[in-house]
Design an enzyme around this catalytic site. Sequence first.
Site, mmCIF file in Angstrom:
data_model
loop_
_atom_site.group_PDB
_atom_site.id
_atom_site.type_symbol
_atom_site.label_atom_id
_atom_site.label_comp_id
_atom_site.label_asym_id
_atom_site.label_seq_id
_atom_site.Cartn_x
_atom_site.Cartn_y
_atom_site.Cartn_z
ATOM 1 C CG HIS A 30 -3.377 -0.594 -6.791
ATOM 2 N ND1 HIS A 30 -3.709 0.114 -5.670
ATOM 3 C CD2 HIS A 30 -3.464 -1.905 -6.430
ATOM 4 C CE1 HIS A 30 -3.980 -0.712 -4.670
ATOM 5 N NE2 HIS A 30 -3.831 -1.952 -5.108
ATOM 6 C CD GLU A 33 -3.110 3.456 -5.269
ATOM 7 O OE1 GLU A 33 -1.921 3.113 -5.126
ATOM 8 O OE2 GLU A 33 -4.041 2.649 -5.372
ATOM 9 N NE ARG A 37 -4.297 -1.330 0.211
ATOM 10 C CZ ARG A 37 -4.509 -2.328 -0.641
ATOM 11 N NH1 ARG A 37 -3.612 -2.634 -1.553
ATOM 12 N NH2 ARG A 37 -5.629 -3.025 -0.600
HETATM 13 P P1 NAP Z 1 -1.081 -11.715 4.884
HETATM 14 O O1 NAP Z 1 -1.065 -13.147 4.472
HETATM 15 O O2 NAP Z 1 -1.974 -11.290 5.984
HETATM 16 O O3 NAP Z 1 0.447 -11.328 5.237
HETATM 17 C C1 NAP Z 1 0.794 -10.101 5.787
HETATM 18 C C2 NAP Z 1 2.242 -10.169 6.294
HETATM 19 O O4 NAP Z 1 2.587 -8.864 6.768
HETATM 20 C C3 NAP Z 1 2.436 -11.125 7.462
HETATM 21 O O5 NAP Z 1 3.649 -11.828 7.289
HETATM 22 C C4 NAP Z 1 2.562 -10.195 8.673
HETATM 23 O O6 NAP Z 1 3.410 -10.654 9.706
HETATM 24 C C5 NAP Z 1 3.217 -8.997 8.031
HETATM 25 N N1 NAP Z 1 3.030 -7.780 8.848
HETATM 26 C C6 NAP Z 1 1.873 -7.234 9.262
HETATM 27 N N2 NAP Z 1 2.117 -6.145 10.002
HETATM 28 C C7 NAP Z 1 3.463 -6.009 10.040
HETATM 29 C C8 NAP Z 1 4.357 -5.088 10.657
HETATM 30 N N3 NAP Z 1 3.886 -4.051 11.388
HETATM 31 N N4 NAP Z 1 5.689 -5.257 10.487
HETATM 32 C C9 NAP Z 1 6.167 -6.277 9.755
HETATM 33 N N5 NAP Z 1 5.385 -7.196 9.148
HETATM 34 C C10 NAP Z 1 4.057 -7.060 9.299
HETATM 35 O O7 NAP Z 1 -1.452 -10.786 3.653
HETATM 36 P P2 NAP Z 1 -1.184 -11.053 2.091
HETATM 37 O O8 NAP Z 1 -2.307 -11.808 1.489
HETATM 38 O O9 NAP Z 1 0.211 -11.566 1.911
HETATM 39 O O10 NAP Z 1 -1.325 -9.540 1.547
HETATM 40 C C11 NAP Z 1 -0.457 -8.532 2.008
HETATM 41 C C12 NAP Z 1 -0.903 -7.166 1.524
HETATM 42 O O11 NAP Z 1 -0.600 -7.011 0.134
HETATM 43 C C13 NAP Z 1 -2.402 -6.877 1.571
HETATM 44 O O12 NAP Z 1 -2.855 -6.536 2.869
HETATM 45 C C14 NAP Z 1 -2.552 -5.726 0.591
HETATM 46 O O13 NAP Z 1 -2.408 -4.475 1.252
HETATM 47 C C15 NAP Z 1 -1.380 -5.944 -0.370
HETATM 48 N N6 NAP Z 1 -1.888 -6.296 -1.706
HETATM 49 C C16 NAP Z 1 -1.637 -5.443 -2.747
HETATM 50 C C17 NAP Z 1 -2.116 -5.742 -4.008
HETATM 51 C C18 NAP Z 1 -1.846 -4.835 -5.169
HETATM 52 O O14 NAP Z 1 -2.676 -4.783 -6.083
HETATM 53 N N7 NAP Z 1 -0.714 -4.175 -5.221
HETATM 54 C C19 NAP Z 1 -2.876 -6.886 -4.226
HETATM 55 C C20 NAP Z 1 -3.112 -7.728 -3.138
HETATM 56 C C21 NAP Z 1 -2.601 -7.423 -1.887
HETATM 57 P P3 NAP Z 1 3.032 -11.942 10.626
HETATM 58 O O15 NAP Z 1 2.998 -13.099 9.664
HETATM 59 O O16 NAP Z 1 4.168 -12.041 11.546
HETATM 60 O O17 NAP Z 1 1.706 -11.637 11.225
#
Ligand code: NAP
Length: 311
Positions: free
Chosen positions: A274, A256, A227
């Site tokens: 995005h 954005e 994000r």
């Molecule tokens: P996820 O499975 O929930 O993984 C999130 C990861 O972030 C986990 O490893 C978590 O750590 C870590 N995290 C959370 N807070 C943190 C902090 N303060 N410091 C360090 N690490 C932290 O989510 P996901 O499915 O991989 O998706 C991640 C994000 O990608 C989404 O929330 C979204 O914002 C973004 N995204 C972007 C697009 C795009 O179009 N560009 C598309 C899809 C998703 P722990 O494992 O230790 O809890």
Amino acid sequence: MAQEILQVTPLPTFMMQMLQQGDYVVHDHTHIKDPGALSKVTALVGTGASKVDKKLLMMLPNVKLIAICGVGYDGVDMAAVKEKKIVVTHTPGVLTDDVADLAFGLVLSIGRRIPQADKFVRNGDWVDDAFMLTHKVSGARLGLVGMGRIGRAIAKRASAFDMPIAYASRTPKADLPYRFYDNVPALAAEVDYLVVAVPGSDDTHHLIDTEVLMALGQKGYLINMARGSVVNQPALVQALKDKVIAGAALDVFWDEPMVDPELRRLANVVLTPHIASATVETRHAMAALTMQNLQAFYDKAVLPTPVPECQ
Ligand code: NAP
């Protein structure tokens, strides 16, 4: 009886068709000033760009579900949601591969300067000159900020490129062989490509700041898939201008879809609008999962994919 829902962002045509076939009445922002219509709305639907604040929820007394067609729901005021006993669902998993594919595309694009090379050929510059030498991706060190679904999928792709992998997340992952760092600057200092894949939240706001960029250093690249809020964008622009880091590839932005003109003018960046999950296949899968969540809610069945706070 048809269920009445409010779309809080534009939705793709195929999803609107799914909603119509499912016999939903879909209101949009043009009805926001019609209390009669708003009181009939029982669910909100929107993409990951949805902004749902307390003010909006106060206008919708009967809303009990917010179905986000995306994995990130950082635009939803979770405190207000909790207060009003509303459930939020999202679409994790079905977009993981696409996001990891694009992340890796951006690693290759910024390292090998693929968009700039394309422009070089199109402009006819090749006639007078050879394209600049770029940097090797295979074998370079990859750092992941976030080791969730998307982080793991990026690591899988990086392994095929023989890249040593390290990561920072809230907790170490016992099932993974990669080196864990409990803070992002320490991770940044040890890698060539730093890929950000954490949710947007108060905790991750400006997680990538000047300290991290300085640690990443002159040979390092930043890739942001997460994000815009996770990166201090003015600090990044300054670091790119001063060559504090080698370059950045960004799919998400603080501002954005406008995007800072200074950032747009820089040569050492690759910018995408995005689009990490924006394939026909994945957007259909996301829409289908959103429909399943809606259906389950109205059937009073178990919701397929509530967000962690609502599980
Ligand atoms: P996820 O499975 O929930 O993984 C999130 C990861 O972030 C986990 O490893 C978590 O750590 C870590 N995290 C959370 N807070 C943190 C902090 N303060 N410091 C360090 N690490 C932290 O989510 P996901 O499915 O991989 O998706 C991640 C994000 O990608 C989404 O929330 C979204 O914002 C973004 N995204 C972007 C697009 C795009 O179009 N560009 C598309 C899809 C998703 P722990 O494992 O230790 O809890």
